[in-house]
Design a protein around this motif. Sequence first.
Motif, PDB file in Angstrom:
ATOM      1  N   PHE A   1       0.573  -0.622  -0.148  1.00 58.34           N
ATOM      2  CA  PHE A   1      -0.022   0.215  -0.346  1.00 58.34           C
ATOM      3  C   PHE A   1       0.811   0.918   0.088  1.00 58.34           C
ATOM      4  CE2 PHE A   1       1.119  -0.737   4.320  1.00 58.34           C
ATOM      5  CZ  PHE A   1       1.508   0.804   4.679  1.00 58.34           C
ATOM      6  N   TYR A   2       2.290   1.567   0.476  1.00 61.36           N
ATOM      7  CA  TYR A   2       2.364   2.107   0.443  1.00 61.36           C
ATOM      8  C   TYR A   2       3.513   2.703  -0.759  1.00 61.36           C
ATOM      9  CZ  TYR A   2       6.296  -1.008   1.610  1.00 61.36           C
ATOM     10  OH  TYR A   2       6.749  -2.584   1.576  1.00 61.36           O
ATOM     11  N   MET A   3       3.703   2.175  -1.373  1.00 63.13           N
ATOM     12  CA  MET A   3       4.110   2.417  -3.088  1.00 63.13           C
ATOM     13  C   MET A   3       3.645   3.596  -3.826  1.00 63.13           C
ATOM     14  SD  MET A   3       5.770  -1.323  -3.862  1.00 63.13           S
ATOM     15  CE  MET A   3       6.461  -1.953  -2.533  1.00 63.13           C
ATOM     16  N   ARG A   4       4.648   4.041  -3.601  1.00 68.30           N
ATOM     17  CA  ARG A   4       3.893   5.358  -5.077  1.00 68.30           C
ATOM     18  C   ARG A   4       3.369   5.333  -6.239  1.00 68.30           C
ATOM     19  NH1 ARG A   4       4.048  10.242  -7.535  1.00 68.30           N
ATOM     20  NH2 ARG A   4       3.858  12.278  -6.551  1.00 68.30           N
ATOM     21  N   LEU A   5       2.270   5.391  -6.200  1.00 69.99           N
ATOM     22  CA  LEU A   5       1.047   5.199  -7.885  1.00 69.99           C
ATOM     23  C   LEU A   5       1.607   6.234  -8.552  1.00 69.99           C
ATOM     24  CD1 LEU A   5      -1.771   3.517  -8.430  1.00 69.99           C
ATOM     25  CD2 LEU A   5      -2.327   5.507  -7.845  1.00 69.99           C
ATOM     26  N   ASN A   6       2.021   5.299 -10.053  1.00 65.82           N
ATOM     27  CA  ASN A   6       2.520   5.987 -10.935  1.00 65.82           C
ATOM     28  C   ASN A   6       1.109   6.784 -11.931  1.00 65.82           C
ATOM     29  OD1 ASN A   6       4.847   5.193 -10.853  1.00 65.82           O
ATOM     30  ND2 ASN A   6       4.271   3.790 -12.068  1.00 65.82           N
ATOM     31  N   ASP A   7       1.839   7.685 -12.804  1.00 62.01           N
ATOM     32  CA  ASP A   7       1.059   9.348 -12.838  1.00 62.01           C
ATOM     33  C   ASP A   7      -0.513   8.058 -14.085  1.00 62.01           C
ATOM     34  OD1 ASP A   7       2.033  11.282 -12.567  1.00 62.01           O
ATOM     35  OD2 ASP A   7       3.079  11.080 -14.231  1.00 62.01           O
ATOM     36  N   ASP A   8       0.224   6.684 -14.732  1.00 63.41           N
ATOM     37  CA  ASP A   8      -0.672   5.811 -15.249  1.00 63.41           C
ATOM     38  C   ASP A   8      -2.514   5.124 -14.495  1.00 63.41           C
ATOM     39  OD1 ASP A   8       0.244   3.799 -13.778  1.00 63.41           O
ATOM     40  OD2 ASP A   8       1.291   2.878 -15.435  1.00 63.41           O
ATOM     41  N   GLY A   9      -2.099   5.191 -13.227  1.00 62.02           N
ATOM     42  CA  GLY A   9      -2.855   4.830 -12.137  1.00 62.02           C
ATOM     43  C   GLY A   9      -3.609   3.390 -12.158  1.00 62.02           C
ATOM     44  N   GLU A  10      -2.353   2.283 -12.209  1.00 62.41           N
ATOM     45  CA  GLU A  10      -1.702   1.256 -13.119  1.00 62.41           C
ATOM     46  C   GLU A  10      -1.082   0.645 -12.205  1.00 62.41           C
ATOM     47  OE1 GLU A  10      -4.656  -0.706 -13.894  1.00 62.41           O
ATOM     48  OE2 GLU A  10      -6.083   1.380 -14.503  1.00 62.41           O
ATOM     49  N   THR A  11       0.416   1.301 -11.969  1.00 66.62           N
ATOM     50  CA  THR A  11       1.372   0.560 -11.477  1.00 66.62           C
ATOM     51  C   THR A  11       1.831   1.553 -10.635  1.00 66.62           C
ATOM     52  OG1 THR A  11       3.058   2.460 -13.005  1.00 66.62           O
ATOM     53  CG2 THR A  11       1.942  -0.123 -13.786  1.00 66.62           C
ATOM     54  N   VAL A  12       3.371   1.252  -9.875  1.00 63.88           N
ATOM     55  CA  VAL A  12       3.471   1.779  -8.769  1.00 63.88           C
ATOM     56  C   VAL A  12       5.152   1.499  -8.758  1.00 63.88           C
ATOM     57  CG1 VAL A  12       1.586   0.755  -6.906  1.00 63.88           C
ATOM     58  CG2 VAL A  12       4.233  -0.469  -7.714  1.00 63.88           C
ATOM     59  N   ALA A  13       5.342   2.889  -8.112  1.00 64.15           N
ATOM     60  CA  ALA A  13       7.245   3.298  -8.737  1.00 64.15           C
ATOM     61  C   ALA A  13       7.764   2.251  -7.934  1.00 64.15           C
ATOM     62  CB  ALA A  13       7.463   4.213  -8.111  1.00 64.15           C
ATOM     63  N   ALA A  14       8.341   1.239  -8.104  1.00 63.95           N
ATOM     64  CA  ALA A  14       8.530  -0.155  -7.544  1.00 63.95           C
ATOM     65  C   ALA A  14       9.844  -0.926  -7.783  1.00 63.95           C
ATOM     66  CB  ALA A  14       7.591  -1.496  -7.247  1.00 63.95           C
ATOM     67  N   MET A  15      10.742  -1.280  -7.526  1.00 64.84           N
ATOM     68  CA  MET A  15      11.998  -1.469  -8.510  1.00 64.84           C
ATOM     69  C   MET A  15      12.233  -3.139  -7.726  1.00 64.84           C
ATOM     70  SD  MET A  15      14.669  -1.645  -6.776  1.00 64.84           S
ATOM     71  CE  MET A  15      16.069  -0.797  -4.899  1.00 64.84           C
ATOM     72  N   ASP A  16      12.771  -4.165  -8.093  1.00 61.43           N
ATOM     73  CA  ASP A  16      13.557  -5.622  -7.625  1.00 61.43           C
ATOM     74  C   ASP A  16      14.577  -5.422  -8.323  1.00 61.43           C
ATOM     75  OD1 ASP A  16      11.339  -5.866  -6.133  1.00 61.43           O
ATOM     76  OD2 ASP A  16      10.619  -7.815  -7.490  1.00 61.43           O
ATOM     77  N   LEU A  17      16.299  -5.709  -7.596  1.00 62.66           N
ATOM     78  CA  LEU A  17      17.045  -5.966  -8.368  1.00 62.66           C
ATOM     79  C   LEU A  17      17.222  -7.632  -8.424  1.00 62.66           C
ATOM     80  CD1 LEU A  17      19.609  -5.761  -9.588  1.00 62.66           C
ATOM     81  CD2 LEU A  17      20.932  -5.513  -6.955  1.00 62.66           C
ATOM     82  N   LEU A  18      17.131  -8.090  -9.614  1.00 64.74           N
ATOM     83  CA  LEU A  18      17.375  -9.258 -10.237  1.00 64.74           C
ATOM     84  C   LEU A  18      18.737  -9.564  -9.615  1.00 64.74           C
ATOM     85  CD1 LEU A  18      14.518  -9.996 -12.253  1.00 64.74           C
ATOM     86  CD2 LEU A  18      14.332 -10.234  -9.936  1.00 64.74           C
TER      87      LEU A  18
END
Length: 460
Positions: A360-377
């Motif tokens: 819930f705490y991840m920032r909502l992107n402008d598209d309203g469908e994704t959040v500004a999250a990252m995973d490092l693989l």
Amino acid sequence: MKTSIRKLYSNYKQESDKNVTLFGWVRSNRAQKSFGFLNLNDGTYFENVQIVYDDALDNFKDVQKIRVGSSVRIKGAVVLTPNRPQPFEIKASDVELIGDSEEDYPIQAKRHSREFLRKNAHLRPRTNLFTAVFRVRSLLTQSIHNFFQDRDFIHLTSPIITASDAEGAGEMFQVTTLDLEGLKDSKGPVDYSKDFFGKKASLTVSGQLQAEVFAQAFRDVYTFGPTFRAEQSHTMNHVSELWMIEPEIAFADLEDDMDLAEEMVKHIIRDILEKAPREMEFLNKFVQKGLMDKLKKVLERPFDRITHKKAVDILKDSKQKFENLPGYDKDLSTEHEKYLVNHFDGPVFVTDWPKDIKAFYMRLNDDGETVAAMDLLVPGAGELIGGSQREERLDVLKERMKAMNVDEEELWWYLDLRRYGSTPHAGYGLGFARMLMYLTGVENIRDVIPFPRTPKNCEF
């Protein structure tokens, strides 16, 4: 002069022909008719020291009988051996048995299975593998602290007992002083007002929310402490008690977050390769062939960065037959992660994830469908780091909490951070054991934790 094996290896040439005193544990004892060889390790260095003894000793026959695992005191002269595998040895003038080891000592001078050693976790640090792993573990701890301290981060000790579920998953160990036996036959809900804290409390799953508090005062902070997961998982990558490193940076976005994560990973690798050369050589030879090349390759170029949508496009366009079909609204499975790191031939950040599968705490992107999250693989370990830019907008955060059934009253103080001087900020979590697995090539998380806690297992 009392010394250590580490000190001897660093200045044995200067100690040539000098008498020294060593304390340690016997790794092997090869007794001949008139002489013998003790392999000694004192825990200060990965390599052993060979002790040569002969029948000039008053207790020669007793020394011949010293068993593996015994603790001893050795007095003798340092003798250089430039034409042998070891650069020096000790010619013993006195050998004293301090603590005998019984005949059924489990850790003999032979190869043992990892499963066998897990059952003898109180003795496995005396083996070469775990000597290497746990020394690297110690150096890794210091390397992480140095990385953040050198960059003026404030170290925060976040609470272990908490009333908030940072992840919202509900897989938490409950902490209570209520009489559980007395509650067995009671009807109705539990009255937590009578509990120790006056409310329901649990062991923490993350120090992130508390780190956000301090980031709004100190700007750059990090936590480094234990977290707990009450999930019934029996995989090689999951345990119930683990340590997390969680930096939080104010006035920062997702790009800043990824820059910090990449810088940290490269710093750690350089540090360990420099400070644990013998251990890393051993792990490269006996645990994971090509380990050193894999790690050095990480240092050579910037990490790739792609969106989750692009990652799914790559997976869908590949000719690979996946057991789990990739989807734009789905998480990535282990097989997907492996394909992506092979595709990019190195570490890769995957960003902008579907909002419905993230916290819930991840920032909502402008598209309203994704959040500004990252995973490092990363190769050989899959997901190493997970992070995000945090939602700093009060109205948007409240909407996200409502949509994900997160109680506003429980996190009133977290919402206050958005009311009083809110800033764009970001952070990530690095599983300490997962990083250690990546560095050592050890495939099972139970083998990089001294005393692992897993479902149905709380030994030692």
